[in-house]
Design an enzyme around this catalytic site. Structure first.
Site, short mmCIF file in Angstrom:
data_model
loop_
_atom_site.label_atom_id
_atom_site.label_comp_id
_atom_site.label_asym_id
_atom_site.label_seq_id
_atom_site.Cartn_x
_atom_site.Cartn_y
_atom_site.Cartn_z
N HIS A 85 28.73 40.14 52.87
CA HIS A 85 29.86 40.60 52.04
C HIS A 85 31.09 40.74 52.92
O HIS A 85 31.03 41.34 54.00
CB HIS A 85 29.55 41.96 51.40
CG HIS A 85 30.69 42.45 50.56
ND1 HIS A 85 30.86 42.05 49.25
CD2 HIS A 85 31.74 43.24 50.86
CE1 HIS A 85 31.98 42.60 48.78
NE2 HIS A 85 32.53 43.33 49.73
N ASP A 164 30.21 51.13 38.69
CA ASP A 164 31.23 50.60 39.60
C ASP A 164 32.24 49.72 38.86
O ASP A 164 33.43 49.77 39.13
CB ASP A 164 30.59 49.77 40.73
CG ASP A 164 31.67 49.19 41.62
OD1 ASP A 164 32.38 49.99 42.24
OD2 ASP A 164 31.84 47.97 41.66
N ARG A 171 40.26 52.63 39.39
CA ARG A 171 40.88 52.83 40.72
C ARG A 171 42.03 51.85 40.93
O ARG A 171 43.05 52.19 41.53
CB ARG A 171 39.83 52.62 41.82
CG ARG A 171 38.83 53.76 41.91
CD ARG A 171 37.62 53.38 42.73
NE ARG A 171 37.99 52.93 44.06
CZ ARG A 171 37.31 52.00 44.75
NH1 ARG A 171 36.24 51.43 44.24
NH2 ARG A 171 37.71 51.65 45.94
N SER A 186 31.15 51.53 46.38
CA SER A 186 31.33 50.43 45.43
C SER A 186 30.66 49.16 45.94
O SER A 186 29.87 48.52 45.24
CB SER A 186 32.85 50.21 45.24
OG SER A 186 33.12 48.98 44.65
N LYS A 190 26.48 47.64 44.73
CA LYS A 190 26.22 46.30 44.16
C LYS A 190 25.27 45.51 45.05
O LYS A 190 24.38 44.82 44.56
CB LYS A 190 27.55 45.55 43.99
CG LYS A 190 28.37 46.12 42.83
CD LYS A 190 29.74 45.49 42.73
CE LYS A 190 30.66 45.97 43.82
NZ LYS A 190 32.07 45.77 43.61
N1 URA Z 1 35.40 45.52 46.95
C1 URA Z 1 34.58 46.21 46.12
O1 URA Z 1 33.61 45.67 45.59
N2 URA Z 1 34.86 47.51 45.90
C2 URA Z 1 35.89 48.14 46.47
O2 URA Z 1 36.06 49.32 46.23
C3 URA Z 1 36.73 47.42 47.31
C4 URA Z 1 36.46 46.10 47.54
#
Ligand code: URA
Length: 425
Positions: A85, A164, A171, A186, A190
């Site tokens: 990621h 999320d 947000r 967040s 995932k």
């Molecule tokens: N990417 C995400 O998935 N969540 C965040 O809060 C910031 C970047």
């Protein structure tokens, strides 16, 4: 009726106290069900941004976000699973060559990706420039493709960490994206829910990244590594520079084209360096002893790419979309390229139509910035520094203004900055 009230949860954090496990479990679940109002969650997110969270609170918040949805079961996949990621950058197309490369080395890469918002591009937007390619897969299709090919890049299904999805959108419009506890929970909720056994994080630092300074990037990386480990996911993070875009292509189709160059054994040095560094980390955390550079040389990674694209309806041989108009930016003087600012060039590509302003907007696949130089290159007055590509000529003046601010040519070469800053495990 619950004994916990949203306003008390907000007050607790506003006054600088840690939230209890019960408060966290309740507020995340109740917000997902629609029982906590957006304005209350906005106030809480702002209190978290201003007051922070303890490691214990972050761990509990992440667990509550995972519990808001399903957790994928990848036990049918015979290979070790490992994902990557990136916290997002400009010209960051690394997922495209990396996923088939690591699959060609024997791992299974379950890459659930997103779309771009603002100046950072989204992997799905880039791949959708390939004619026929489909981002949405059912959970069964996702697991079968992972089992058969070892490589999938697709959209995260609605069932994964729904808390999320809702909170991130909130947000985004309340100035609370930048809270480290919220970013870490967040991202990790995932990735943990997706079921990967191992994870390599590419945490970007610099003008084009979320984290502008190294100290914040280190804190984010360490927080995510701890969250991964606490949930049984072997996790390491690389801290990498995002003051300059990665490679020469910023956009969608042009980033796919540059990824194909890397898979064909060529491509810009920085894109190759980061792809190989992340591939080595992924293979090591997955316990696989293989040389990714050899998989690029032999064509095995390219074969894996073609199979991955075909499996999702794409035609890997089809011509990629080309923008209708191109304008060039030339050097005004002799000298050396001193800087190519990632944020400014990301904004230029966005203004050309490569990105979106609202999440429902379409992107233009051919639009973007194609750099012709890298920092340290000598140029003469009149040399082309970059191309601005767009389907809509009216977008050029604003993009040009961004690009002009972002590029500087100076009498002397800049001190080179390392791309790989640190490794946090
Ligand atoms: N990417 C995400 O998935 N969540 C965040 O809060 C910031 C970047």
């Amino acid at each position: 009726m619950s004994e916990i009230a949203a306003v008390d949860v907000i007050r607790t954090k506003r006054d600088g106290h840690p939230l209890s496990d019960a408060q966290i479990d309740w507020v995340v679940a109740a917000y997902t069900r629609g029982e906590v109002a957006d304005e209350q969650m906005s106030a809480l997110a702002m209190a978290i941004l201003l007051r922070g969270m303890t490691p214990g609170e972050i761990a509990r918040w992440t667990a509550a976000m995972i519990a808001s949805g399903e957790r994928l079961d990848l036990s049918a996949v015979p290979r070790p699973t490992v994902d990557k990621h990136s916290t997002g950058g400009v010209g960051d197309k690394i997922t495209l060559p990396l996923t088939p490369l690591v699959a060609a080395c024997g791992a299974a890469v379950p890459q659930l990706s997103g779309r771009g918002l603002g100046h950072t591009g989204g992997t799905l937007d880039k791949l959708e420039s390939i004619p026929g390619w489909r981002a949405r897969l059912s959970n069964d299709e996702f697991v079968s493709q992972l089992r058969d090919l070892g490589a999938v890049i697709c959209a995260a299904g609605d069932g994964l960490a729904p808390a999320d999805r809702k909170l991130y959108a909130l947000r985004d419009v309340t100035g609370t994206v930048e809270a480290i506890p919220l970013i870490a929970s967040s991202i990790m909720s995932k990735k943990i829910a997706e079921g990967t056994g191992a994870l390599v994080l590419d945490v970007k630092v610099g003008t084009g990244a979320f984290m502008k300074d190294e100290a914040s990037a280190r804190e984010l990386a360490a927080t995510m590594v701890e969250l991964g480990k606490a949930h049984g996911v072997r996790t390491v993070a690389l801290l990498t520079d995002m003051n300059t875009p990665l490679g020469l292509a910023i956009g969608n189709a042009n980033e796919v084209a540059e990824s194909l160059e890397v898979l064909a054994g060529g491509g810009p040095a920085d894109v190759i360096e980061l792809t190989l560094a992340l591939a080595r980390e992924m293979l090591e955390t997955a316990g696989i002893d293989a040389d990714p550079a050899e998989a690029l040389r032999s064509g095995a990674a390219m074969d894996s790419w073609r199979a991955m694209i075909r499996a999702q309806g794409g035609d890997p041989e089809a011509a990629l979309p080309v923008a209708r108009e191109t304008e060039v930016l030339r050097a005004g003087q002799d000298g050396v390229v001193a800087s190519l600012d990632a944020l400014g060039l990301g904004l230029a590509a966005w203004r050309l139509g490569a990105g979106r302003a609202r999440k429902e907007d379409p992107v233009s696949f051919g639009a973007g910035v194609q750099l012709k130089v890298r920092p340290g290159d000598a140029v003469r007055a009149g040399d082309v520094l970059l191309e601005l590509r767009t389907d809509d000529g009216e977008r050029i003046p604003a993009a040009r203004a961004e690009a002009e601010q972002a590029v500087s040519v100076a009498p002397h070469a800049p001190t080179p900055k390392p791309l790989l800053i640190d490794r946090i495990a």
